[in-house]
Motif scaffolding. Structure first.
Motif, mmCIF file in Angstrom:
data_model
loop_
_atom_site.group_PDB
_atom_site.id
_atom_site.type_symbol
_atom_site.label_atom_id
_atom_site.label_comp_id
_atom_site.label_asym_id
_atom_site.label_seq_id
_atom_site.Cartn_x
_atom_site.Cartn_y
_atom_site.Cartn_z
ATOM 1 N N GLY A 43 0.817 -1.200 0.000
ATOM 2 C CA GLY A 43 0.000 0.000 0.000
ATOM 3 C C GLY A 43 0.853 1.254 0.000
ATOM 4 O O GLY A 43 2.090 1.190 0.016
ATOM 5 N N LYS A 59 -3.439 3.304 1.921
ATOM 6 C CA LYS A 59 -4.361 2.802 0.899
ATOM 7 C C LYS A 59 -3.723 1.566 0.287
ATOM 8 O O LYS A 59 -2.626 1.632 -0.277
ATOM 9 N N LEU A 60 -4.415 0.448 0.430
ATOM 10 C CA LEU A 60 -3.892 -0.809 -0.104
ATOM 11 C C LEU A 60 -4.016 -0.856 -1.619
ATOM 12 O O LEU A 60 -4.954 -0.293 -2.200
ATOM 13 N N HIS A 61 -3.103 -1.549 -2.254
ATOM 14 C CA HIS A 61 -3.145 -1.713 -3.710
ATOM 15 C C HIS A 61 -4.251 -2.670 -4.120
ATOM 16 O O HIS A 61 -4.781 -2.559 -5.222
ATOM 17 N N ASN A 62 -4.579 -3.624 -3.242
ATOM 18 C CA ASN A 62 -5.616 -4.612 -3.524
ATOM 19 C C ASN A 62 -6.571 -4.698 -2.342
ATOM 20 O O ASN A 62 -6.209 -4.383 -1.210
ATOM 21 N N GLU A 63 -7.767 -5.157 -2.615
ATOM 22 C CA GLU A 63 -8.766 -5.326 -1.568
ATOM 23 C C GLU A 63 -8.366 -6.464 -0.631
ATOM 24 O O GLU A 63 -7.834 -7.490 -1.076
ATOM 25 N N VAL A 64 -8.643 -6.283 0.653
ATOM 26 C CA VAL A 64 -8.381 -7.346 1.629
ATOM 27 C C VAL A 64 -9.385 -8.472 1.361
ATOM 28 O O VAL A 64 -10.582 -8.208 1.227
ATOM 29 N N ASN A 66 -12.167 -11.120 1.726
ATOM 30 C CA ASN A 66 -13.313 -11.078 2.622
ATOM 31 C C ASN A 66 -13.120 -11.956 3.862
ATOM 32 O O ASN A 66 -13.487 -11.563 4.972
ATOM 33 N N TYR A 69 -10.857 -10.065 6.226
ATOM 34 C CA TYR A 69 -11.570 -8.903 6.738
ATOM 35 C C TYR A 69 -12.548 -9.308 7.830
ATOM 36 O O TYR A 69 -12.573 -8.710 8.905
#
Length: 76
Positions: A43, A59-64, A66, A69
């Motif tokens: 990020g 801000k992460l480059h990719n979504e965590v 699910n 999370y």
């Protein structure tokens, strides 16, 4: 601190082409046993404040994923 080389590298990582890799853990210890860190991803710092420690929003480059999370927001 924000004025140190390390602090400035964290704050201005994108401009300085420094990769930030984020590792987190939900609990430091459970039953006096240290808990492992989980790799969340790369990020960039988007906001920061304070000294010792510097508090940063990344801000992460990719979504965590699910599953990860949910693990972190649910109470055990």
């Amino acid at each position: 601190t924000q004025s140190s080389d390390r602090g400035r590298n964290l704050i201005f990582n994108k401009e300085r082409k420094i990769n930030l890799h984020l590792f987190v853990r939900k609990y430091k210890e459970i039953d006096k046993k240290a808990q492992p860190y989980i790799y969340i991803g790369k990020g960039d710092t988007v906001q920061y404040e304070g000294e010792k420690p510097i508090t940063m929003k990344i801000k992460l480059h990719n979504e965590v994923p699910n599953k990860i999370y949910r693990e972190f927001i649910e109470k055990v």
